[in-house]
Design a protein around this motif. Sequence first.
Motif, PDB file in Angstrom:
ATOM      1  N   SER A 105      -2.566  -2.704  -3.186  1.00 39.91           N
ATOM      2  CA  SER A 105      -2.363  -3.694  -4.242  1.00 39.91           C
ATOM      3  C   SER A 105      -2.223  -5.081  -3.634  1.00 39.91           C
ATOM      4  N   HIS A 121      -5.027  -6.948  -7.963  1.00 38.00           N
ATOM      5  CA  HIS A 121      -6.198  -6.109  -7.701  1.00 38.00           C
ATOM      6  C   HIS A 121      -5.736  -4.823  -7.032  1.00 38.00           C
ATOM      7  N   THR A 151     -11.962   3.511  -8.823  1.00 33.74           N
ATOM      8  CA  THR A 151     -11.556   3.160  -7.462  1.00 33.74           C
ATOM      9  C   THR A 151     -10.999   1.740  -7.394  1.00 33.74           C
ATOM     10  N   ALA A 152     -11.083   0.981  -8.494  1.00 32.25           N
ATOM     11  CA  ALA A 152     -10.568  -0.385  -8.505  1.00 32.25           C
ATOM     12  C   ALA A 152     -10.166  -0.786  -9.914  1.00 32.25           C
ATOM     13  N   ASP A 186      -8.764  -4.523 -11.929  1.00 32.08           N
ATOM     14  CA  ASP A 186      -8.360  -5.927 -11.918  1.00 32.08           C
ATOM     15  C   ASP A 186      -7.460  -6.180 -13.113  1.00 32.08           C
ATOM     16  N   PRO A 195     -10.118   3.597  -2.410  1.00 30.62           N
ATOM     17  CA  PRO A 195     -11.461   4.036  -2.008  1.00 30.62           C
ATOM     18  C   PRO A 195     -11.613   5.544  -1.887  1.00 30.62           C
ATOM     19  N   VAL A 237      -5.862   5.144  -7.943  1.00 33.68           N
ATOM     20  CA  VAL A 237      -5.695   3.701  -8.009  1.00 33.68           C
ATOM     21  C   VAL A 237      -4.386   3.301  -8.675  1.00 33.68           C
ATOM     22  N   GLU A 281       0.834  -1.194   0.000  1.00 35.04           N
ATOM     23  CA  GLU A 281       0.000   0.000   0.000  1.00 35.04           C
ATOM     24  C   GLU A 281       0.871   1.247   0.000  1.00 35.04           C
ATOM     25  N   ASN A 298     -13.043   0.047 -12.990  1.00 37.60           N
ATOM     26  CA  ASN A 298     -14.459   0.329 -12.747  1.00 37.60           C
ATOM     27  C   ASN A 298     -14.789   1.802 -13.014  1.00 37.60           C
ATOM     28  N   SER A 342      -2.553   3.605  -3.644  1.00 39.21           N
ATOM     29  CA  SER A 342      -3.598   2.593  -3.567  1.00 39.21           C
ATOM     30  C   SER A 342      -3.095   1.363  -2.830  1.00 39.21           C
ATOM     31  N   SER A 378      -6.912  -1.047  -5.356  1.00 36.04           N
ATOM     32  CA  SER A 378      -8.059  -0.419  -4.703  1.00 36.04           C
ATOM     33  C   SER A 378      -7.667   0.956  -4.183  1.00 36.04           C
TER      34      SER A 378
END
Length: 392
Positions: free
Chosen positions: A237, A257, A283-284, A286, A261, A231, A220, A312, A235, A259
């Motif tokens: 990971s 992944h 915010t995410a 993949d 938020p 992100v 992080e 996303n 973020s 993230s």
Amino acid sequence: MKKSLVGLSILALAAGAHAQSSVTLYGRIDNGFTYWSGRADGHLVGMETAGFGESWWGITGAEDLGGGTKAIFKLESGLNTLNGGVNNGSFFGRHAYVGLTNDKFGTFKMGNLGAGEIQQDSWDIDPQLMEAYSISELVRGRNYPQAGNGLEYTSPTFGGLTLKGQYDLTNNPNGWNTAASSSGISGSGPNQLGGAQGRTDGIKAMYNAGDLELLAIYDETRDPNGRFSNVYVNSRSVLAGGTYVWGPFKAFVGYQHLSAPDASLAGYGVAAGTLPSGVSVPTAVDHEWLGLQYTASPFLNVTSGVYHANANKGNGNATMYTLGASYNLSKRTLLYTELAYLHNSSTSNIGLGNGYADPYGPNGNQGGSAGNIAPNYGHSQFGMVSGIMTTF
């Protein structure tokens, strides 16, 4: 006679002590050519550096302290060998640490971990080994973070399992997670390696059983305000994958992944109204990949990989196909080439710049003004690099 013997003994002890220490100057230089089409500002034919890997030079050393323990240090500087510039934000931006190592107890480092930030260990499960077009493209540079003010511990290997942990302080008396100022922890900010960064930390587990290797990393990085606001930069990971070797082949597979938020337009440096209709800040993300390496001979190595990422909040998806080869002229010098084709969906504009020169995204890079190196939304890019690397 007695004084002479004492003098000789002192010289012998000094020589013996000197023999227990070592200092090594090392480095590598990588230059070549590039072709890059599909940019918003046109196409590029030019010189490139770091097509196979970043050029650098450094000094490393060790002193035997006895009992199997050594004091170690490393100073390393990234170089742009096309113009003589310094990379990574500062002169010793890649590494500047001191520590202790022992085969039984592991290795401890402290200082500027720089390009040794734990997420960069993900190159080990990348089919293209973090060359020009590799694991970092579709996540806009997220796998190239930096971190200063660092503490790191790596365990000995037990039954094939090795553990590593990192914690990077901010030295801010008013906020544990936040940077003290714009000159705080040397990290990664949008378009500015070596910029301010909040607290970073991570853990890694690697298992090696000969032909099989498994890797997992949690990492992080926070922004200067201690938040997960981008992100692709600040973020969390979670990454896992592995490799398997049979004969001359090596297979790669991985998943990541991301993230964030707390993502906001300000976190990306994007003005309101510059994104396509229906798109907002992600915010995410993949990210998945697989690849194959073929060792055709002791001299020739061929690599290939397919990478896919989906973001996303309407940011769409992108897929990159790569093919590369390297040929060893000697133990220290190799020739290389790599090709990549990157396809974007209608609301994605990821490019081949991997976050170093292009915005970390999303962005409004539409039109043909100079410097718009990401593609227009829904457009593709093709890139090729070829060059030579030598080490010393």
